[in-house]
Design a protein around this motif. Sequence first.
Motif, PDB file in Angstrom:
ATOM      1  N   ASN A 206       0.832  -1.201   0.000  1.00  0.00           N
ATOM      2  CA  ASN A 206       0.000   0.000   0.000  1.00  0.00           C
ATOM      3  C   ASN A 206       0.867   1.252   0.000  1.00  0.00           C
ATOM      4  OD1 ASN A 206      -2.669  -1.376   0.481  1.00  0.00           O
ATOM      5  ND2 ASN A 206      -1.617  -1.996   2.353  1.00  0.00           N
TER       6      ASN A 206
ATOM      7  N   GLY B 255      -4.720   1.467  -1.224  1.00  0.00           N
ATOM      8  CA  GLY B 255      -4.403   0.158  -1.763  1.00  0.00           C
ATOM      9  C   GLY B 255      -3.987   0.220  -3.218  1.00  0.00           C
TER      10      GLY B 255
ATOM     11  N   MET C 196      -7.765  -4.117   2.646  1.00  0.00           N
ATOM     12  CA  MET C 196      -8.076  -2.868   3.339  1.00  0.00           C
ATOM     13  C   MET C 196      -9.297  -3.032   4.234  1.00  0.00           C
ATOM     14  SD  MET C 196      -6.411   0.074   3.199  1.00  0.00           S
ATOM     15  CE  MET C 196      -5.823   0.346   1.540  1.00  0.00           C
TER      16      MET C 196
ATOM     17  N   GLU D 291      -3.617  -5.890   8.222  1.00  0.00           N
ATOM     18  CA  GLU D 291      -4.253  -6.371   6.985  1.00  0.00           C
ATOM     19  C   GLU D 291      -4.167  -7.882   6.789  1.00  0.00           C
ATOM     20  OE1 GLU D 291      -0.351  -5.169   4.279  1.00  0.00           O
ATOM     21  OE2 GLU D 291      -2.143  -3.925   4.256  1.00  0.00           O
TER      22      GLU D 291
END
Length: 336
Positions: free
Chosen positions: A36, A57, A72, A249
């Motif tokens: 990211n 993202g 995400m 994540e």
Amino acid sequence: MRRTPTDEQIARAIAHARGPDTRVLGSRELEGGTFNSVHLLTLDRGAGRESAVLKVGPPAGTPLMTYEHALMRTEAEFYRRASAVPGLPVPGVVATGFDRSALDGDDPLDGDYLLMTHLEGEPWERLRPGIGAEDRARLRTDLGRLVRGLHRVRGSSFGYPYAHPPAGAAASWRTAFEGMLADVCADARRFRPPLPVDPDEVLALVRARGRLLDRVTTPSLVHFDLWEGNILLAERDGRLEITGILDGERSFWGDPLADLVSTALFDDITRDPDFLAGYRSAPLTPDERRRIAMYRAYLALIVMIEGVPRGHDPQARAPLTALAATDLRAALDLLR
């Protein structure tokens, strides 16, 4: 894979998240992200300045490992659930954007976004050279206590929260984890990274020891990426304290022992008595160590595969993949 958004795209995302009257006074991209794009923002909402962190993202169509879909959403879910743990320092979720059509304009932000509160501190990994033995022991024990608190957060099913079956919403941990591992083996066949063993051999070995996974009957919230780069430290009252747990994540609902993998990344957690002193009083049993070995093998395979879809330079990444390969062999030796 990672794409840095323009200032205009960031401003549009913030207007979507906080309203059109919010201005972005400053933006600085933070280092270290490989998946990211992460930005420290200074915002003005008319009532004073505030700091926030915007995570964006990769764009639609980016090659992904199977478990990486909806990361995400997974991270936002982790922070929301983990925020209920007293004393656990996780960012607050300010806003999310998972509907790209909501971001109007000629050059919309092509990626999910997560806007979070900003936590003070620097990554433990960066500060490690200056931390003495006494402070390190205290911090590792504190981390063990925090992880123990995290694992008290319980879910209703096993697996990744937004994954499709078989790796998500499973009634048993055995079904969920075997599905997660099967997905990674399929990713290995799809992306064809160099591996020291056939991943299907890893899957067969785990399935042969599947009875060990049946010992886990309650889904706990697992971070699964608790290495020192994702832990913030800051000085408070004259000593370093843990001030942030980031990057949730990779989290899932599963066996709490899975978090004893990244907390001792590419090593054996039994060599860290300070962490274990904070995490639990009883020593790990042989069967518990075998379960941890399964999760070590799983993470090692992810590390060796993910560089291919992310387009990383194989030579630059070679030291990391070598560590993962060594840990994979050690984990398989324990399982055998």
